[in-house]
Design a protein around this motif. Structure first.
Motif, PDB file in Angstrom:
ATOM      1  N   SER A 185       1.275  -1.373  -0.001  1.00 34.36           N
ATOM      2  CA  SER A 185       0.088   0.600   0.524  1.00 34.36           C
ATOM      3  C   SER A 185       1.142   1.596  -0.035  1.00 34.36           C
ATOM      4  O   SER A 185       2.063   1.331   0.170  1.00 34.36           O
ATOM      5  N   ALA A 186       0.241   2.110  -0.287  1.00 34.51           N
ATOM      6  CA  ALA A 186       1.315   3.835  -0.438  1.00 34.51           C
ATOM      7  C   ALA A 186       1.344   3.850   1.097  1.00 34.51           C
ATOM      8  O   ALA A 186       3.073   4.933   1.292  1.00 34.51           O
ATOM      9  N   HIS A 187       1.081   3.650   2.254  1.00 37.15           N
ATOM     10  CA  HIS A 187       1.267   4.029   3.797  1.00 37.15           C
ATOM     11  C   HIS A 187       2.857   3.260   3.416  1.00 37.15           C
ATOM     12  O   HIS A 187       3.686   3.452   4.498  1.00 37.15           O
ATOM     13  N   GLY A 188       3.124   1.498   3.308  1.00 36.32           N
ATOM     14  CA  GLY A 188       4.233   1.445   2.784  1.00 36.32           C
ATOM     15  C   GLY A 188       5.802   1.858   2.503  1.00 36.32           C
ATOM     16  O   GLY A 188       6.645   2.100   3.205  1.00 36.32           O
ATOM     17  N   ARG A 189       5.258   2.990   1.822  1.00 38.52           N
ATOM     18  CA  ARG A 189       6.606   3.933   1.824  1.00 38.52           C
ATOM     19  C   ARG A 189       6.724   5.375   1.958  1.00 38.52           C
ATOM     20  O   ARG A 189       5.356   5.933   1.926  1.00 38.52           O
ATOM     21  N   ARG A 190       7.399   4.949   3.440  1.00 41.28           N
ATOM     22  CA  ARG A 190       7.015   6.006   4.072  1.00 41.28           C
ATOM     23  C   ARG A 190       7.836   6.427   4.554  1.00 41.28           C
ATOM     24  O   ARG A 190       9.774   5.904   4.701  1.00 41.28           O
ATOM     25  N   MET A 191       9.112   8.334   5.351  1.00 45.59           N
ATOM     26  CA  MET A 191      10.230   7.742   5.987  1.00 45.59           C
ATOM     27  C   MET A 191       9.465   8.087   7.099  1.00 45.59           C
ATOM     28  O   MET A 191       8.640   8.371   8.040  1.00 45.59           O
ATOM     29  N   ILE A 192      11.063   7.690   7.898  1.00 40.07           N
ATOM     30  CA  ILE A 192      11.282   7.443   9.764  1.00 40.07           C
ATOM     31  C   ILE A 192      12.566   8.397   9.813  1.00 40.07           C
ATOM     32  O   ILE A 192      13.189   8.342   9.280  1.00 40.07           O
ATOM     33  N   ALA A 193      12.226   9.238  10.577  1.00 33.99           N
ATOM     34  CA  ALA A 193      12.827   9.626  11.494  1.00 33.99           C
ATOM     35  C   ALA A 193      13.837   8.789  12.423  1.00 33.99           C
ATOM     36  O   ALA A 193      13.254   7.956  12.978  1.00 33.99           O
ATOM     37  N   LEU A 194      15.151   9.320  12.017  1.00 34.76           N
ATOM     38  CA  LEU A 194      16.714   7.967  12.705  1.00 34.76           C
ATOM     39  C   LEU A 194      16.546   8.930  14.070  1.00 34.76           C
ATOM     40  O   LEU A 194      17.164  10.244  13.913  1.00 34.76           O
ATOM     41  N   SER A 195      16.526   8.021  15.099  1.00 36.96           N
ATOM     42  CA  SER A 195      17.606   9.071  16.463  1.00 36.96           C
ATOM     43  C   SER A 195      19.456   9.181  16.239  1.00 36.96           C
ATOM     44  O   SER A 195      19.215   8.156  15.155  1.00 36.96           O
ATOM     45  N   PRO A 196      19.364   9.607  17.035  1.00 38.20           N
ATOM     46  CA  PRO A 196      20.912  10.258  16.757  1.00 38.20           C
ATOM     47  C   PRO A 196      22.278   8.441  17.304  1.00 38.20           C
ATOM     48  O   PRO A 196      22.678   8.468  16.507  1.00 38.20           O
ATOM     49  N   SER A 197      21.645   8.139  17.988  1.00 36.71           N
ATOM     50  CA  SER A 197      22.178   6.705  18.188  1.00 36.71           C
ATOM     51  C   SER A 197      22.030   5.682  17.164  1.00 36.71           C
ATOM     52  O   SER A 197      23.411   5.291  16.568  1.00 36.71           O
ATOM     53  N   ALA A 198      20.572   6.059  16.288  1.00 39.04           N
ATOM     54  CA  ALA A 198      20.318   4.919  15.215  1.00 39.04           C
ATOM     55  C   ALA A 198      21.555   4.883  14.461  1.00 39.04           C
ATOM     56  O   ALA A 198      22.161   4.359  13.491  1.00 39.04           O
ATOM     57  N   CYS A 199      21.647   6.922  13.865  1.00 37.97           N
ATOM     58  CA  CYS A 199      22.696   7.180  12.848  1.00 37.97           C
ATOM     59  C   CYS A 199      23.757   6.955  13.581  1.00 37.97           C
ATOM     60  O   CYS A 199      24.558   6.704  12.179  1.00 37.97           O
ATOM     61  N   LEU A 200      24.378   7.379  14.373  1.00 36.68           N
ATOM     62  CA  LEU A 200      25.600   6.205  14.894  1.00 36.68           C
ATOM     63  C   LEU A 200      25.882   5.476  14.603  1.00 36.68           C
ATOM     64  O   LEU A 200      27.307   4.865  13.908  1.00 36.68           O
ATOM     65  N   VAL A 201      24.657   4.198  14.939  1.00 44.32           N
ATOM     66  CA  VAL A 201      25.039   2.445  14.318  1.00 44.32           C
ATOM     67  C   VAL A 201      25.383   2.674  13.447  1.00 44.32           C
ATOM     68  O   VAL A 201      26.229   1.599  13.041  1.00 44.32           O
ATOM     69  N   LEU A 202      24.205   3.069  12.556  1.00 46.78           N
ATOM     70  CA  LEU A 202      24.458   3.207  11.056  1.00 46.78           C
ATOM     71  C   LEU A 202      25.801   3.313  10.080  1.00 46.78           C
ATOM     72  O   LEU A 202      26.600   2.628   9.132  1.00 46.78           O
ATOM     73  N   ARG A 203      26.039   4.105  11.003  1.00 51.09           N
ATOM     74  CA  ARG A 203      27.469   5.346  10.357  1.00 51.09           C
ATOM     75  C   ARG A 203      28.719   4.238  10.450  1.00 51.09           C
ATOM     76  O   ARG A 203      29.465   3.899   9.646  1.00 51.09           O
ATOM     77  N   GLN A 204      28.755   3.362  12.001  1.00 49.36           N
ATOM     78  CA  GLN A 204      29.822   2.630  12.657  1.00 49.36           C
ATOM     79  C   GLN A 204      29.883   1.467  11.239  1.00 49.36           C
ATOM     80  O   GLN A 204      30.450   0.986  10.582  1.00 49.36           O
ATOM     81  N   HIS A 205      28.571   0.697  11.266  1.00 50.99           N
ATOM     82  CA  HIS A 205      27.798  -0.317  10.322  1.00 50.99           C
ATOM     83  C   HIS A 205      29.069  -0.139   8.582  1.00 50.99           C
ATOM     84  O   HIS A 205      29.446  -1.038   7.597  1.00 50.99           O
ATOM     85  N   ARG A 206      28.690   1.783   8.274  1.00 49.02           N
ATOM     86  CA  ARG A 206      29.097   1.782   6.739  1.00 49.02           C
ATOM     87  C   ARG A 206      30.690   1.484   6.562  1.00 49.02           C
ATOM     88  O   ARG A 206      31.244   1.364   5.837  1.00 49.02           O
ATOM     89  N   ASP A 207      31.212   2.309   7.959  1.00 49.08           N
ATOM     90  CA  ASP A 207      32.559   2.108   7.757  1.00 49.08           C
ATOM     91  C   ASP A 207      33.457   0.639   8.031  1.00 49.08           C
ATOM     92  O   ASP A 207      34.436   0.515   7.264  1.00 49.08           O
ATOM     93  N   ASN A 208      32.377  -0.117   8.826  1.00 44.18           N
ATOM     94  CA  ASN A 208      33.256  -1.441   9.036  1.00 44.18           C
ATOM     95  C   ASN A 208      32.623  -1.800   7.665  1.00 44.18           C
ATOM     96  O   ASN A 208      33.467  -3.305   7.093  1.00 44.18           O
ATOM     97  N   GLU A 209      32.090  -1.916   6.837  1.00 40.48           N
ATOM     98  CA  GLU A 209      30.961  -2.243   5.282  1.00 40.48           C
ATOM     99  C   GLU A 209      32.988  -2.153   4.144  1.00 40.48           C
ATOM    100  O   GLU A 209      33.194  -3.222   3.512  1.00 40.48           O
TER     101      GLU A 209
END
Length: 323
Positions: A185-209
């Motif tokens: 459905s159209a509701h499945g297409r959405r923007m979700i705000a990330l918390s600061p800690s989630a952003c840090l985790v993803l940055r670290q994950h990207r660096d590891n990758e």
């Protein structure tokens, strides 16, 4: 009946539905419905045939002969039969849909299990020692579905603004084929705000990758093997099951990360409309019906908040009770 159902699968379901939907309906039709009802002429099918079929499946419908099928499984068969007969009515092959006159099996709503704040932190601490830490962190801190998380690409994330965009889902068919599809459905297409800690985790994950790979493509999967191939959904689920068992949280499914995210937000007073948008629910009613009971005290807190706002803005004393 059997010939019509197979034609319906090929000419209608396969053309108009997602591969997983076709796969599920084909399995139910070939393994259960046609063996029991396939020899009946389509126009001879009666409500009693269906009611008896459901009863037999509930009492002893397992292929291995070890008991009956669940109400949810038999209810799915009813929905398949109903949809097929509804198409026949629209095509003029039937005058009415006899499945409307049948009582489908009652489906018990499964008990919802969620992590509390302490349990969530314990699971995340244990997950740090696994390759799935970032994936489970995103699950718990965004409430996305497993299929949505496994389909995320680096181009779907804006770490500067702290946003993740869900616009597709990943599924593995019975054949082993991996497919990516747009949300239902159209509701499945959405923007979700990330918390600061989630952003840090993803940055670290990207660096590891980046350290493991020669280059990181924008359209590459965020959560994948070193060679960029997708993680298998069942493998991720098995890893989660082992993790929560080690933490003494057995019984918490991977999908319960979604319930945990929603229930904690509601307990913190986040408006249900925001929770609905983050989860991608089609309506706020679905969100309220699903999660209102896991947030005890919301009614009392709302009454107290109303009291505080109204009385704080008034210099008059509360009226004496009428005697």
């Amino acid at each position: 009946m059997g010939e019509y159902l197979r034609n319906w699968l090929a000419e209608y379901v396969k053309v108009n539905n997602a591969p997983r939907t076709w796969e599920g309906r084909a399995h139910r039709i070939e393994r259960h419905i046609i063996p029991a009802l396939g020899r009946l002429p389509l126009t001879s099918l009666k409500p009693d045939h269906l009611q008896r079929f459901y009863a037999e499946k509930l009492s002893g419908g397992r292929i291995d002969g070890k008991g009956g099928l669940s109400g949810a499984t038999v209810s799915a068969m009813h929905l398949t039969v109903h949809a097929a007969l509804e198409t026949a009515v629209r095509r003029g092959l039937l005058v009415r849909n006899v499945a409307d006159a049948v009582d489908p099996p009652h489906v018990e709503r499964p008990e919802m299990h969620t992590l509390n704040e302490a349990g969530l932190n314990a699971v995340l601490e244990a997950a740090r020692r696994t390759p799935y830490f970032a994936l489970f962190y995103v699950h718990l801190f965004t409430g996305v579905r497993r299929s949505e998380a496994l389909a995320l690409r680096w181009c779907d994330v804006d770490l500067a603004l702290g946003h993740v965009y869900t616009n597709r889902a990943m599924h593995r068919l019975r054949t082993g084929e991996i497919i990516f599809r747009a949300p239902k459905s159209a509701h499945g297409r959405r923007m979700i705000a990330l918390s600061p800690s989630a952003c840090l985790v993803l940055r670290q994950h990207r660096d590891n990758e980046e350290a493991l790979k020669e280059s990181l493509q924008d359209d590459g999967l965020i959560f994948c093997h070193v060679d960029g191939s997708p993680l298998l959904p069942d493998t991720v689920t098995h890893a989660w099951v082992k993790l929560v068992r080690r933490c003494g949280q057995g019984g918490i499914r991977l999908h319960d990360c979604r319930h945990t995210h929603a229930s904690i937000m509601l307990k913190q007073g986040v408006h249900p409309k925001i929770v609905q948008e983050r989860l991608g629910h089609s309506s706020i009613r679905l969100t309220l019906d699903t999660y209102s009971h896991v947030a005890p005290g919301l009614q009392e807190a709302a009454a107290l908040a109303f009291d505080n706002v109204v009385l704080a803005s008034s210099k008059e004393r509360q009226p004496e009770p009428i005697r």
